[in-house]
Write an enzyme that holds these catalytic residues in place. Structure first.
Site, PDB file in Angstrom:
ATOM      1  N   ASP A   1      -2.767   9.475  10.022  1.00 17.67           N
ATOM      2  CA  ASP A   1      -3.479   8.732   8.993  1.00 17.67           C
ATOM      3  C   ASP A   1      -4.788   8.160   9.541  1.00 17.67           C
ATOM      4  O   ASP A   1      -4.838   7.673  10.670  1.00 17.67           O
ATOM      5  CB  ASP A   1      -2.570   7.573   8.550  1.00 17.67           C
ATOM      6  CG  ASP A   1      -3.107   6.795   7.380  1.00 17.67           C
ATOM      7  OD1 ASP A   1      -3.378   7.428   6.352  1.00 17.67           O
ATOM      8  OD2 ASP A   1      -3.245   5.563   7.492  1.00 17.67           O
TER       9      ASP A   1
ATOM     10  N   ASP B   1      -4.475  10.609  -2.546  1.00 14.50           N
ATOM     11  CA  ASP B   1      -5.439   9.522  -2.722  1.00 14.50           C
ATOM     12  C   ASP B   1      -6.369   9.829  -3.886  1.00 14.50           C
ATOM     13  O   ASP B   1      -6.204  10.826  -4.581  1.00 14.50           O
ATOM     14  CB  ASP B   1      -6.254   9.351  -1.433  1.00 14.50           C
ATOM     15  CG  ASP B   1      -5.457   8.616  -0.360  1.00 14.50           C
ATOM     16  OD1 ASP B   1      -4.670   7.710  -0.713  1.00 14.50           O
ATOM     17  OD2 ASP B   1      -5.605   8.949   0.832  1.00 14.50           O
TER      18      ASP B   1
ATOM     19  N   ASN C   1      -3.056   3.149  12.773  1.00 16.50           N
ATOM     20  CA  ASN C   1      -4.312   2.433  12.793  1.00 16.50           C
ATOM     21  C   ASN C   1      -4.040   0.937  12.611  1.00 16.50           C
ATOM     22  O   ASN C   1      -4.753   0.104  13.136  1.00 16.50           O
ATOM     23  CB  ASN C   1      -5.214   2.942  11.669  1.00 16.50           C
ATOM     24  CG  ASN C   1      -6.475   2.133  11.536  1.00 16.50           C
ATOM     25  OD1 ASN C   1      -7.337   2.182  12.401  1.00 16.50           O
ATOM     26  ND2 ASN C   1      -6.561   1.337  10.479  1.00 16.50           N
ATOM     27  N   HIS C   2      -2.992   0.664  11.827  1.00 13.75           N
ATOM     28  CA  HIS C   2      -2.714  -0.726  11.469  1.00 13.75           C
ATOM     29  C   HIS C   2      -1.221  -0.927  11.260  1.00 13.75           C
ATOM     30  O   HIS C   2      -0.477   0.046  11.156  1.00 13.75           O
ATOM     31  CB  HIS C   2      -3.455  -1.086  10.176  1.00 13.75           C
ATOM     32  CG  HIS C   2      -3.283  -0.049   9.095  1.00 13.75           C
ATOM     33  ND1 HIS C   2      -4.229   0.933   8.860  1.00 13.75           N
ATOM     34  CD2 HIS C   2      -2.284   0.196   8.236  1.00 13.75           C
ATOM     35  CE1 HIS C   2      -3.820   1.716   7.878  1.00 13.75           C
ATOM     36  NE2 HIS C   2      -2.630   1.301   7.486  1.00 13.75           N
TER      37      HIS C   2
ATOM     38  N   ASP D   1      -5.722  -4.080  11.899  1.00 13.38           N
ATOM     39  CA  ASP D   1      -5.830  -2.913  12.790  1.00 13.38           C
ATOM     40  C   ASP D   1      -5.176  -3.198  14.138  1.00 13.38           C
ATOM     41  O   ASP D   1      -5.357  -4.281  14.708  1.00 13.38           O
ATOM     42  CB  ASP D   1      -7.309  -2.591  13.053  1.00 13.38           C
ATOM     43  CG  ASP D   1      -7.895  -1.705  11.977  1.00 13.38           C
ATOM     44  OD1 ASP D   1      -7.528  -1.892  10.804  1.00 13.38           O
ATOM     45  OD2 ASP D   1      -8.725  -0.837  12.306  1.00 13.38           O
TER      46      ASP D   1
ATOM     47  N   GLU E   1      -6.236  13.247   9.240  1.00 12.24           N
ATOM     48  CA  GLU E   1      -7.077  12.885   8.099  1.00 12.24           C
ATOM     49  C   GLU E   1      -8.423  12.411   8.649  1.00 12.24           C
ATOM     50  O   GLU E   1      -8.542  11.282   9.123  1.00 12.24           O
ATOM     51  CB  GLU E   1      -6.413  11.754   7.300  1.00 12.24           C
ATOM     52  CG  GLU E   1      -7.206  11.349   6.082  1.00 12.24           C
ATOM     53  CD  GLU E   1      -6.818   9.991   5.511  1.00 12.24           C
ATOM     54  OE1 GLU E   1      -7.061   9.777   4.313  1.00 12.24           O
ATOM     55  OE2 GLU E   1      -6.291   9.138   6.235  1.00 12.24           O
TER      56      GLU E   1
ATOM     57  N   ASP F   1       0.854  -1.195   0.000  1.00 10.08           N
ATOM     58  CA  ASP F   1       0.000   0.000   0.000  1.00 10.08           C
ATOM     59  C   ASP F   1       0.888   1.243   0.000  1.00 10.08           C
ATOM     60  O   ASP F   1       0.706   2.144   0.816  1.00 10.08           O
ATOM     61  CB  ASP F   1      -0.961  -0.012   1.202  1.00 10.08           C
ATOM     62  CG  ASP F   1      -1.949   1.166   1.176  1.00 10.08           C
ATOM     63  OD1 ASP F   1      -2.077   1.814   0.108  1.00 10.08           O
ATOM     64  OD2 ASP F   1      -2.550   1.458   2.218  1.00 10.08           O
TER      65      ASP F   1
ATOM     66  N   GLN G   1      -3.498  -5.347   6.181  1.00 13.26           N
ATOM     67  CA  GLN G   1      -3.237  -4.258   7.140  1.00 13.26           C
ATOM     68  C   GLN G   1      -4.100  -4.452   8.393  1.00 13.26           C
ATOM     69  O   GLN G   1      -5.092  -3.749   8.600  1.00 13.26           O
ATOM     70  CB  GLN G   1      -3.552  -2.899   6.497  1.00 13.26           C
ATOM     71  CG  GLN G   1      -2.559  -2.499   5.416  1.00 13.26           C
ATOM     72  CD  GLN G   1      -3.033  -1.302   4.594  1.00 13.26           C
ATOM     73  OE1 GLN G   1      -4.226  -1.159   4.330  1.00 13.26           O
ATOM     74  NE2 GLN G   1      -2.101  -0.468   4.179  1.00 13.26           N
TER      75      GLN G   1
HETATM   76  C1  GLC Z   1      -5.092   6.807   4.366  1.00 13.21           C
HETATM   77  C2  GLC Z   1      -4.077   7.147   3.318  1.00 13.21           C
HETATM   78  C3  GLC Z   1      -4.140   6.109   2.238  1.00 13.21           C
HETATM   79  C4  GLC Z   1      -3.865   4.746   2.834  1.00 13.21           C
HETATM   80  C5  GLC Z   1      -4.816   4.471   3.987  1.00 13.21           C
HETATM   81  C6  GLC Z   1      -4.389   3.252   4.774  1.00 13.21           C
HETATM   82  O1  GLC Z   1      -6.389   6.929   3.896  1.00 13.21           O
HETATM   83  O2  GLC Z   1      -4.265   8.446   2.856  1.00 13.21           O
HETATM   84  O3  GLC Z   1      -3.282   6.391   1.175  1.00 13.21           O
HETATM   85  O4  GLC Z   1      -4.023   3.731   1.884  1.00 13.21           O
HETATM   86  O5  GLC Z   1      -4.864   5.531   4.880  1.00 13.21           O
HETATM   87  O6  GLC Z   1      -3.237   3.535   5.515  1.00 13.21           O
END
Ligand code: GLC
Length: 559
Positions: free
Chosen positions: A205, A316, A107-108, A175, A248, A65, A173
Site C-alpha cells: 500500500d 479507490d 506506511n501507517h 505514519d 501501489e 478507513d 493514520q
Molecule cells: C491506499 C489505498 C487506500 C487507502 C490508503 C491509505 O491508497 O488504496 O484505499 O485509503 O492507501 O492506507
C-alpha cells in the site's frame, strides 16, 4: 512447457483479482462478508480463471478507513473470522491453483494501535520513535494532502506532548518511522508471519509514501529508502523464493523505474500502471487513441523479473491526478459530470459500466485493451459482471458495495436483514435483479462469459506477459494498433477502436515472415491471410477490438 509459462516468475502471466472479504460473501448470515464466505466462493473464481487473489485488509481495525487503519498487524478482524479460517482459505485456494496475496499497509497504523497509544504518552516512551515527530510545526502545503476533503496538513499537533506527528493520509493514520530499526524489524516480522501462513506475496500500500523521506525540521537524514526497499525484497525472497511485491506507486513513469530496483530488479516485482490507466480514460473520453498510444511509447521497458499490473478500475476513486487540468475536466465531463460523482478534485467515485452508459461494446473494448498489453491484468471484484457503484455510499466506498451473486434478497450476498448489511447494494438499473453472477453464468452471451473468455485467451498466450509493445502506424486516430512481441518470435497484433464508427484498418506488416497468417484469437480462431508484402486490411466495428496472433508458416496451428 512454453518458455514464457515458467512457474518461478508466476506473476508475469497471472490473473489477479482484488476482493474485500467484508463485501464478498457472508457465510454466517450476520450481514458482513467473512473468510469462510470467501473460501466458499473460490470455486467461482477458479471457474472465472483467476490465478491470484489479492485480499484487501482484513486485519483488526479501528474501521475509519475500511480496514486500511490497522490496530494489529498479526491478526484478523474478528467480524471476518479467525486466523484458522484464514489458513483454511489460503490452503483451499492453493489446492485450486489460486495464490493469495494480502494488502500490506505499513506506511501507517491506526491511532488506536497500541504502539501509537503508547507513543503519545510521553516524549520518552519506548514507542515514541515508531512514529515521525517534529518539535516545531513543519510546513505542509495543501497539495501534499491526499484527502483534501478532510485534512489540510500532513502534520497533526499532539496536544499532550506538544509535538506534531506525520500522517500522509488521515490524521487517524499516523505514519510509521521506517528509519527506525525497531520498526524495520516489525515490518520483517509481519511479512514473515503472513508468508509463513501461506501467502504468495503482498500488495504494498501507498509505496511512495512508505518510502518517502519527510524532512522533519532540524533533522539530518542519511536514510536511503530505496536501499531499504531492496532489503525488504531480499528478506521476503529469502523466506519464499517466488514471493511477489505488487506496489501501489502512482508516480510518473520515469520515477517508477527506481521502485522496480536497479538492473537486477531488487525492488518491487510489480507496479500498477496508473499512467496508462489514466490515458485509457482520456482516450475513451475523446474517442481518440493517441493519448494511450503516446503513454505506451513512453512506458519504460522492464527487466525480465519485473512486471506491469494493468487495470481499468480499482477499489479507490478513479484517480485522474496525472492528467492536466483540462484533460481531467474532459474525462469528468464525459464520465462523471455531476459533482457528487467526483472526489478530491482529482477522481471519480464510479465504476466503469455507468460511466459508459452501460454500453457493453465500450466496456469490452476497455478490458480487451487492458488484457492485451504487456503485463498482468488485475480485476476488482464485480468487474466481471459489470457491477456499478452504489452512489448512496459516501466517498470512495461507493465502489465497494457487496458482490452481486444472485437476483434474490441482498443480491445473494447475505441472508441477514437489509439494515444489518455492512453496506447497501445499489437499486435500479445496476441492482442485483439486473446484474448478478448467477444469471450471467447461465447466459453464454453475458459479460461474465466475455470476461471468462478474455481471461482464458490471455492465459493461453502467456507470452503477452513477457512481451514488449510497439505501436503500429495506421491512419485512423480512433484506433490503437499495437503489436506485442516476445523473445521466442511469438507476436500478437491487437486493434482497439475508441470511436463509435466502424472502420477498416490497413496495416503493413513487413517484419512478418512470408506465408504467415493472422489468427483471430477472440473470434472463432478464424485465419486471415496477408498479401505477399505483408499488407492486410482488417475490419473493426464501432468500439471494436481484435487480438490477432501472427502464426508463422512453420508453426503448429492453434488448437
Ligand atoms: C491506499 C489505498 C487506500 C487507502 C490508503 C491509505 O491508497 O488504496 O484505499 O485509503 O492507501 O492506507
Amino acid at each position: 512447457m512454453r518458455s514464457a509459462d515458467s512457474g518461478d516468475l508466476w506473476w508475469k502471466n497471472a490473473v489477479f483479482y482484488c476482493a474485500d472479504i467484508e463485501t464478498f460473501y457472508d457465510w454466517n448470515g450476520d450481514g458482513t462478508g467473512d473468510i469462510r464466505g470467501m473460501t466458499d466462493r473460490l470455486e467461482y473464481l477458479n471457474d472465472l480463471g483467476v490465478t491470484c487473489l489479492w485480499l484487501m485488509p482484513f486485519y483488526p481495525t479501528a474501521r475509519k478507513d475500511d480496514g486500511y487503519d490497522i490496530t494489529d498487524f498479526y491478526g484478523v478482524d474478528p467480524r471476518l473470522g479467525t486466523l484458522g479460517d484464514f489458513v483454511e482459505l489460503v490452503r483451499t485456494a492453493k489446492s485450486k491453483g489460486i495464490r493469495v496475496i494480502v494488502d500490506f499497509v505499513m506506511n501507517h497504523t491506526s491511532d488506536a494501535h497500541p504502539w501509537f497509544k503508547s507513543a503519545r504518552r510521553s516524549k520518552d516512551d519506548p514507542y515514541r520513535d515508531h512514529y515521525v515527530w517534529s518539535a516545531t510545526e513543519p510546513k505542509s502545503s495543501p497539495k501534499d494532502v491526499v484527502f483534501p476533503d478532510q485534512e489540510d496538513s500532513n502534520w497533526e499537533l499532539d496536544r499532550k506532548t506538544g509535538e506534531w506527528y506525520l500522517h500522509h493520509f488521515y490524521k487517524h493514520q499516523p505514519d510509521l518511522n521506517i528509519e527506525n530499526p525497531k520498526v524495520q524489524e516489525e515490518i520483517s516480522r509481519t511479512l514473515g508471519f503472513w508468508l509463513e501462513l501461506g501467502v504468495s506475496g503482498f500488495r504494498v500500500d501507498a509505496v511512495p509514501f512508505l518510502f518517502a523521506k519527510d524532512a522533519v525540521p532540524g533533522q539530518i537524514d542519511v536514510f536511503d529508502p530505496f536501499q531499504y526497499l531492496g532489503d525488504i525484497r531480499n528478506f521476503i525472497t529469502r523466506r519464499l523464493g517466488d514471493a511477489v511485491l505488487l506496489g501501489e506507486v502512482n508516480v510518473p513513469y520515469k520515477e517508477q523505474k527506481k521502485f522496480f530496483g536497479g538492473a537486477d530488479g531488487d525492488g518491487l516485482n510489480m507496479q500498477f500502471d496508473f499512467i496508462g490507466m489514466q490515458q485509457i480514460y482520456l482516450s475513451m473520453a475523446r474517442g481518440d487513441a493517441r493519448p494511450i498510444a503516446k503513454a505506451l511509447r513512453q512506458r519504460p521497458t522492464l527487466d525480465p523479473t519485473s512486471q506491469w499490473a494493468n487495470f481499468i478500475r480499482n477499489h479507490d476513486e478513479l484517480t485522474l491526478d496525472k492528467l492536466s487540468d483540462t484533460e481531467r475536466q474532459e474525462v469528468f465531463d464525459a464520465f462523471g459530470p455531476d459533482p457528487d460523482m467526483q472526489l478530491y478534485g482529482r477522481g471519480l467515485r464510479r465504476r466503469l459500466p455507468p460511466m459508459l452508459g452501460g454500453d457493453e461494446r465500450r466496456m469490452k473494448m476497455a478490458y480487451s485493451l487492458a488484457f492485451s498489453l504487456p503485463g498482468t491484468p488485475v480485476l476488482f471484484y464485480g468487474e466481471e459482471i459489470g457491477m456499478a457503484e452504489n452512489p448512496e455510499i459516501p466517498g470512495r466506498l461507493a465502489v465497494r458495495s457487496p458482490m452481486q451473486w444472485t437476483g434474490g434478497t441482498n443480491g445473494g450476498f447475505s441472508s441477514a436483514v437489509k439494515r444489518r448489511l455492512t453496506r447497501p447494494l445499489p437499486d435500479g438499473l445496476y441492482g442485483p435483479e439486473r446484474v448478478n453472477a448467477a444469471d450471467q453464468r447461465r447466459d453464454h452471451g453475458s459479460f461474465w462469459w466475455f470476461m471468462r473468455n478474455l481471461i482464458y485467451t490471455y492465459r493461453e498466450q502467456p507470452e503477452i506477459g513477457w512481451s514488449t509493445v510497439e505501436i503500429l502506424k495506421q491512419p485512423n486516430r480512433a484506433v490503437l494498433a499495437h503489436v506485442c512481441r516476445e523473445e521466442s518470435g511469438w507476436s500478437m497484433i491487437a486493434l482497439h477502436n475508441f470511436g463509435a464508427e466502424g472502420c477498416i484498418v490497413a496495416l503493413e506488416l513487413d517484419a512478418v515472415a512470408p506465408g504467415s497468417v493472422l489468427v483471430d484469437l477472440l473470434d472463432g480462431r478464424t485465419e486471415i491471410e496477408l498479401d505477399k508484402s505483408g499488407r492486410v486490411e482488417l475490419d473493426l466495428g464501432p468500439y471494436g477490438y481484435r487480438w490477432l496472433r501472427v502464426l508463422g508458416p512453420e508453426e503448429e496451428p492453434i488448437i
